[in-house]
Write an enzyme that holds these catalytic residues in place. Structure first.
Site, short mmCIF file in Angstrom:
data_model
loop_
_atom_site.label_atom_id
_atom_site.label_comp_id
_atom_site.label_asym_id
_atom_site.label_seq_id
_atom_site.Cartn_x
_atom_site.Cartn_y
_atom_site.Cartn_z
CB CYS A 1 32.83 14.58 44.19
SG CYS A 1 33.31 13.42 45.47
CB CYS B 1 37.38 14.28 36.77
SG CYS B 1 36.38 12.95 37.44
CB CYS C 1 36.52 19.02 38.02
SG CYS C 1 35.08 18.83 36.96
CB CYS D 1 29.01 15.87 35.82
SG CYS D 1 30.29 14.96 34.97
CB CYS D 2 29.69 14.79 41.03
SG CYS D 2 31.30 15.57 40.90
FE1 SF4 Z 1 32.16 15.15 36.38
FE2 SF4 Z 1 34.02 16.83 37.31
FE3 SF4 Z 1 32.52 15.37 38.99
FE4 SF4 Z 1 34.39 14.20 37.47
S1 SF4 Z 1 34.72 15.70 39.14
S2 SF4 Z 1 32.35 13.44 37.83
S3 SF4 Z 1 34.21 15.42 35.56
S4 SF4 Z 1 31.83 17.03 37.61
#
Ligand code: SF4
Length: 238
Positions: free
Chosen positions: A233, A207, A210, A124-125
């Protein structure tokens, strides 16, 4: 103008040219940076956390129309978007770019399943932060970051100038010697806007899926990806 330090010529730059003198503060580093890199070759990648507020104020004094990029994952807290609006109102000459990932949240869910951050936060990151920053940095020679040495053991050896292997760039970190108290002393002295989540136990804000509040005396980054083993991240790891 001196030869700019770039990823390519890093090894040819003499030690004397590097800024690694502990006596130099953030203002000296930023003045050097904006003097040595052309306008279109340097950007500040900002999270709009507490360190960012200090950097933005300092940068604005030195380069009122500086380019700032915010990685807008679409998953930030409302308070984060509010502080960006306040900063834009206070410093209207700054060029603040909200950089979004290629995939919307709906497209990401369709391709990888819903709530990817719960199952594969690194992926996701990568999609929502690392790739967008890579795109933003590709035309640049240098980027500014608010890393401080006391934030975590992995940041303890950060220098003012760092050869960034991940983005093939120079990463400039003017705040490496600043303490958390010094950051807040500066914000209060200048009466700068800040993310109000800091008043509610969130020293480090990313975010919302998280990020959690932490104990007052806890690790400042303990609330990030809590319980997953993930601590970064991916923007500052090679
Ligand atoms: Fe995704 Fe969490 Fe990374 Fe944001 S901090 S990009 S929601 S995994």
């Amino acid at each position: 103008m001196s030869t700019a330090v770039t990823y390519e010529n890093w090894n040819q730059i003499s030690d004397a040219f590097r800024i690694d003198d502990k006596s130099k503060g953030a203002r000296d580093v930023l003045e050097w940076a904006y003097k040595n890199y052309p306008d279109d070759k340097i950007v500040y990648a900002s999270s709009f956390g507490a360190e960012a507020i200090v950097l933005i104020d300092l940068i604005h004094e030195i380069k009122p129309d500086a380019h700032i990029v915010f990685l807008d994952t679409g998953l930030h807290f409302l308070e984060t978007y509010e502080v960006i609006d306040k900063i834009e109102a206070r410093f209207p000459t700054l060029r603040i770019e909200r950089k979004e990932p290629k995939l919307t949240l709906d497209q990401q869910a369709a391709e990888y399943g819903s709530a990817l951050w719960k199952r594969e936060p690194n992926s996701c990151c990568q999609i929502r932060k690392v790739i967008p920053l890579r795109e933003a940095l590709t035309p640049k020679q240098a980027w500014i970051s608010g890393l401080r040495r006391e934030q975590s053991p992995t940041r303890a050896n950060t220098q003012f100038l760092n050869r960034d292997e991940k983005f093939k760039n120079i990463k400039i970190c003017p705040l490496i010697h600043w303490t958390w108290d010094e950051v807040w002393g500066y914000i209060r002295e200048k009466n700068l806007p800040y993310n109000t989540l800091h008043d509610n136990g969130y020293p480090s804000i990313g975010c919302f899926p998280c990020t959690q509040a932490v104990d007052e005396n806890g690790d400042s980054r303990a609330g990030r990806w809590s319980g997953t083993g993930k601590t970064e991240c991916g923007l500052h790891t090679s």
